[in-house]
Scaffold this active site. Sequence first.
Site, PDB file in Angstrom:
ATOM      1  N   HIS A  57       0.979  -1.202   0.089  1.00  0.00           N
ATOM      2  CA  HIS A  57       0.059   0.039   0.046  1.00  0.00           C
ATOM      3  C   HIS A  57       0.916   1.371  -0.088  1.00  0.00           C
ATOM      4  O   HIS A  57       2.163   1.257  -0.005  1.00  0.00           O
ATOM      5  CB  HIS A  57      -1.029  -0.106   1.194  1.00  0.00           C
ATOM      6  CG  HIS A  57      -0.325   0.079   2.607  1.00  0.00           C
ATOM      7  ND1 HIS A  57       0.365  -0.838   3.185  1.00  0.00           N
ATOM      8  CD2 HIS A  57      -0.627   1.086   3.437  1.00  0.00           C
ATOM      9  CE1 HIS A  57       0.621  -0.384   4.288  1.00  0.00           C
ATOM     10  NE2 HIS A  57       0.090   0.637   4.580  1.00  0.00           N
ATOM     11  N   HIS A  59       1.330   3.883   1.924  1.00  0.00           N
ATOM     12  CA  HIS A  59       1.837   4.795   2.968  1.00  0.00           C
ATOM     13  C   HIS A  59       3.298   4.924   3.119  1.00  0.00           C
ATOM     14  O   HIS A  59       4.157   4.007   2.617  1.00  0.00           O
ATOM     15  CB  HIS A  59       1.524   4.036   4.261  1.00  0.00           C
ATOM     16  CG  HIS A  59       0.029   4.334   4.815  1.00  0.00           C
ATOM     17  ND1 HIS A  59      -0.640   3.647   5.614  1.00  0.00           N
ATOM     18  CD2 HIS A  59      -0.795   5.198   4.423  1.00  0.00           C
ATOM     19  CE1 HIS A  59      -2.102   4.021   5.747  1.00  0.00           C
ATOM     20  NE2 HIS A  59      -2.097   5.111   4.839  1.00  0.00           N
ATOM     21  N   ASP A  61       5.751   4.737   4.915  1.00  0.00           N
ATOM     22  CA  ASP A  61       6.546   3.565   5.772  1.00  0.00           C
ATOM     23  C   ASP A  61       6.360   2.271   4.987  1.00  0.00           C
ATOM     24  O   ASP A  61       6.784   1.228   5.398  1.00  0.00           O
ATOM     25  CB  ASP A  61       6.396   3.280   7.173  1.00  0.00           C
ATOM     26  CG  ASP A  61       5.082   3.120   7.733  1.00  0.00           C
ATOM     27  OD1 ASP A  61       3.970   3.297   6.728  1.00  0.00           O
ATOM     28  OD2 ASP A  61       4.514   2.321   8.407  1.00  0.00           O
ATOM     29  N   HIS A  62       5.919   2.036   3.898  1.00  0.00           N
ATOM     30  CA  HIS A  62       5.744   0.751   3.105  1.00  0.00           C
ATOM     31  C   HIS A  62       6.275   1.391   1.628  1.00  0.00           C
ATOM     32  O   HIS A  62       6.612   0.328   0.826  1.00  0.00           O
ATOM     33  CB  HIS A  62       4.285   0.684   2.787  1.00  0.00           C
ATOM     34  CG  HIS A  62       3.809  -0.016   4.228  1.00  0.00           C
ATOM     35  ND1 HIS A  62       3.902  -1.267   4.474  1.00  0.00           N
ATOM     36  CD2 HIS A  62       3.434   0.689   5.328  1.00  0.00           C
ATOM     37  CE1 HIS A  62       3.583  -1.363   5.648  1.00  0.00           C
ATOM     38  NE2 HIS A  62       3.090  -0.369   6.253  1.00  0.00           N
ATOM     39  N   HIS A 115      -7.427  -0.795   5.273  1.00  0.00           N
ATOM     40  CA  HIS A 115      -6.840   0.116   5.975  1.00  0.00           C
ATOM     41  C   HIS A 115      -6.454   1.219   5.103  1.00  0.00           C
ATOM     42  O   HIS A 115      -6.138   2.616   5.624  1.00  0.00           O
ATOM     43  CB  HIS A 115      -5.259  -0.704   6.164  1.00  0.00           C
ATOM     44  CG  HIS A 115      -3.954   0.140   6.755  1.00  0.00           C
ATOM     45  ND1 HIS A 115      -4.200   0.589   7.875  1.00  0.00           N
ATOM     46  CD2 HIS A 115      -2.996   0.350   6.258  1.00  0.00           C
ATOM     47  CE1 HIS A 115      -2.886   1.102   8.060  1.00  0.00           C
ATOM     48  NE2 HIS A 115      -2.376   1.180   6.920  1.00  0.00           N
ATOM     49  N   ASP A 134      -0.090  -4.024   6.328  1.00  0.00           N
ATOM     50  CA  ASP A 134      -0.947  -3.521   7.511  1.00  0.00           C
ATOM     51  C   ASP A 134      -2.527  -3.955   7.490  1.00  0.00           C
ATOM     52  O   ASP A 134      -3.450  -3.078   8.007  1.00  0.00           O
ATOM     53  CB  ASP A 134      -1.080  -2.092   7.575  1.00  0.00           C
ATOM     54  CG  ASP A 134       0.178  -1.642   7.818  1.00  0.00           C
ATOM     55  OD1 ASP A 134       1.340  -2.277   8.124  1.00  0.00           O
ATOM     56  OD2 ASP A 134       0.582  -0.178   8.012  1.00  0.00           O
ATOM     57  N   HIS A 172       4.532  -4.696  11.161  1.00  0.00           N
ATOM     58  CA  HIS A 172       5.014  -4.167  12.185  1.00  0.00           C
ATOM     59  C   HIS A 172       4.942  -5.235  13.275  1.00  0.00           C
ATOM     60  O   HIS A 172       4.334  -6.027  13.647  1.00  0.00           O
ATOM     61  CB  HIS A 172       3.904  -2.914  12.555  1.00  0.00           C
ATOM     62  CG  HIS A 172       3.899  -1.787  11.717  1.00  0.00           C
ATOM     63  ND1 HIS A 172       4.637  -0.804  11.781  1.00  0.00           N
ATOM     64  CD2 HIS A 172       3.079  -1.323  10.607  1.00  0.00           C
ATOM     65  CE1 HIS A 172       4.385   0.060  10.744  1.00  0.00           C
ATOM     66  NE2 HIS A 172       3.469  -0.426  10.114  1.00  0.00           N
TER      67      HIS A 172
END
Length: 256
Positions: A57, A59, A61-62, A115, A134, A172
């Site tokens: 996805h 985001h 941090d991805h 998400h 996530d 995570h």
Amino acid sequence: MSELTIHMFPCLKDNYGYLLHDAASGMTAAVDTPDAHEIAVQLEAKGWRLTHILNTHHHADHAGGNLELKRRTGCTIVGPRADAGRIPGIDVAVGEGDVVELGTHRASVYDTPGHTRGHIVYHFAADRAAFVGDTLFAMGCGRLFEGTPGQMWSSLQKILQWPDDTRIYCAHEYTQSNALFALTVEPQNRLLQERAASVARLRAAGTATVPSTLGEERATNPFLRPQSGDLRANVGLSGAPDVEVFAKTRALKDAF
Ligand SMILES: [Zn+2]
């Protein structure tokens, strides 16, 4: 068929990075790019050349390391079709029913909105491994930033079709706090009590709690257990449809 090598490493605050390597073909994929520098360091240490990025996805941090890693390696970036506009450097857009190949290893792609609206997961069925970003966490699930509880519940149903011995690689290390919440909604669950104690010991020793198996998640993850009579009673929805129990559980976690 050579084994799919899965190299997992912590990065950023509580993310896990993953490098998937097929020795026969020499292909290597990063599942998401939380930290381009750390991924480059890990590639160097392994002596692997990055050929692919598999994004779950958009985001940061991805997918935040996509462009730097592509610039350094010329890798091909695979990501969700439904969110192609938000995946930096995307080359191949995929969605439900598509198959991604890494040498002889094959991952089925599932659309799992909730998400984010375009979230996808990668299931390497023959390798008994799934990269779920996530969407699903050990004893938890992703926050509903862009989707409804109904969408997320449908997404989780797809994951629940897989075999119990599927290794669940989430993005995570949230397991210990997820366990504390899970115990508030299903304190009667013996397997959950045991798992929470085990996770506390592992974390005290600095050990990762990922991957888990889908069987463990089925038994202890409150977001997969709306059919539990105890959980239903504890959230005050004994006679409600599963999706309502899921939605209430998610709302309680948001406020936890
Ligand atoms: Zn996310």
